[in-house]
Design a protein around this motif. Structure first.
Motif, PDB file in Angstrom:
ATOM      1  N   SER A  14       0.827  -1.210   0.000  1.00  0.00           N
ATOM      2  CA  SER A  14       0.000   0.000   0.000  1.00  0.00           C
ATOM      3  C   SER A  14       0.860   1.257   0.000  1.00  0.00           C
ATOM      4  O   SER A  14       0.553   2.229  -0.688  1.00  0.00           O
ATOM      5  CB  SER A  14      -0.920   0.019   1.220  1.00  0.00           C
ATOM      6  N   LEU A  15       1.948   1.233   0.779  1.00  0.00           N
ATOM      7  CA  LEU A  15       2.841   2.404   0.813  1.00  0.00           C
ATOM      8  C   LEU A  15       3.489   2.617  -0.551  1.00  0.00           C
ATOM      9  O   LEU A  15       3.638   3.748  -1.011  1.00  0.00           O
ATOM     10  CB  LEU A  15       3.899   2.243   1.909  1.00  0.00           C
ATOM     11  N   HIS A  16       3.860   1.529  -1.231  1.00  0.00           N
ATOM     12  CA  HIS A  16       4.424   1.654  -2.584  1.00  0.00           C
ATOM     13  C   HIS A  16       3.392   2.271  -3.521  1.00  0.00           C
ATOM     14  O   HIS A  16       3.717   3.148  -4.316  1.00  0.00           O
ATOM     15  CB  HIS A  16       4.882   0.289  -3.099  1.00  0.00           C
ATOM     16  N   ASN A  17       2.138   1.817  -3.409  1.00  0.00           N
ATOM     17  CA  ASN A  17       1.079   2.370  -4.255  1.00  0.00           C
ATOM     18  C   ASN A  17       0.865   3.862  -3.992  1.00  0.00           C
ATOM     19  O   ASN A  17       0.449   4.597  -4.880  1.00  0.00           O
ATOM     20  CB  ASN A  17      -0.235   1.620  -4.032  1.00  0.00           C
ATOM     21  N   LEU A  18       1.143   4.291  -2.752  1.00  0.00           N
ATOM     22  CA  LEU A  18       1.002   5.709  -2.403  1.00  0.00           C
ATOM     23  C   LEU A  18       2.251   6.509  -2.789  1.00  0.00           C
ATOM     24  O   LEU A  18       2.329   7.696  -2.515  1.00  0.00           O
ATOM     25  CB  LEU A  18       0.754   5.852  -0.892  1.00  0.00           C
ATOM     26  N   GLY A  19       3.234   5.850  -3.378  1.00  0.00           N
ATOM     27  CA  GLY A  19       4.428   6.556  -3.836  1.00  0.00           C
ATOM     28  C   GLY A  19       5.580   6.524  -2.856  1.00  0.00           C
ATOM     29  O   GLY A  19       6.641   7.088  -3.128  1.00  0.00           O
ATOM     30  N   LEU A  20       5.407   5.881  -1.712  1.00  0.00           N
ATOM     31  CA  LEU A  20       6.492   5.821  -0.723  1.00  0.00           C
ATOM     32  C   LEU A  20       7.376   4.597  -1.009  1.00  0.00           C
ATOM     33  O   LEU A  20       7.431   3.650  -0.217  1.00  0.00           O
ATOM     34  CB  LEU A  20       5.917   5.748   0.688  1.00  0.00           C
ATOM     35  N   THR A  21       8.091   4.660  -2.136  1.00  0.00           N
ATOM     36  CA  THR A  21       8.866   3.490  -2.574  1.00  0.00           C
ATOM     37  C   THR A  21      10.121   3.268  -1.737  1.00  0.00           C
ATOM     38  O   THR A  21      10.742   2.217  -1.821  1.00  0.00           O
ATOM     39  CB  THR A  21       9.250   3.630  -4.048  1.00  0.00           C
TER      40      THR A  21
END
Lengths: 83, 83
Positions: free
Chosen positions: B26-33
């Motif tokens: 979910s964090l990756h999907n929010l841009g927090l890669t």
């Protein structure tokens, strides 16, 4: 650099915490009457790749605000350590 | 004397943590890669009335072992502070 964020997400003090109340009652039933109250929240650890400590802390704040904590009902605190 | 126990209960490192995996995605999907991994556990605070620090720590250990942590799948750590 690798950092680890240790996040605590707890229900706000002003709000009832039914899960904490259940824990308190269960501990009393188990004979641990010296426990007078309990509150139950979440503990999340994040492994973060960031340029420096400030960047890691900023990513952690963003993760909490955008996903992990519901700020209407919960408060978050965190520490970020290297490694 | 009043003490507060701050307990962290986390899934053992050897075990998969599907909730942590979901948070990472979910964090990756929010841009927090920059977040490379997450683990999700519980944070419990207990208000304890005890004669001294050692008694408070012993009550906390007992509460964790008897109720709060499932030691087959979880590990607990805690700190006990006065007040």
């Amino acid at each position: 650099m690798k950092y680890t964020a240790h996040i605590n997400i707890m229900p706000l003090k002003e709000l009832l915490d039914p899960q904490g109340k259940a824990v308190t009652n269960s501990l009393h039933n188990l004979g641990l009457t010296q426990v007078q109250g309990a509150r139950v929240g979440k503990h999340v650890t994040l492994a973060i790749e960031a340029a420096d400590q400030a960047a890691a802390e900023q990513a952690t704040t963003e993760a909490c605000k955008k996903l992990l904590a519901n700020q209407v009902m919960e408060a978050f605190t965190f520490t970020v350590t290297e490694g």
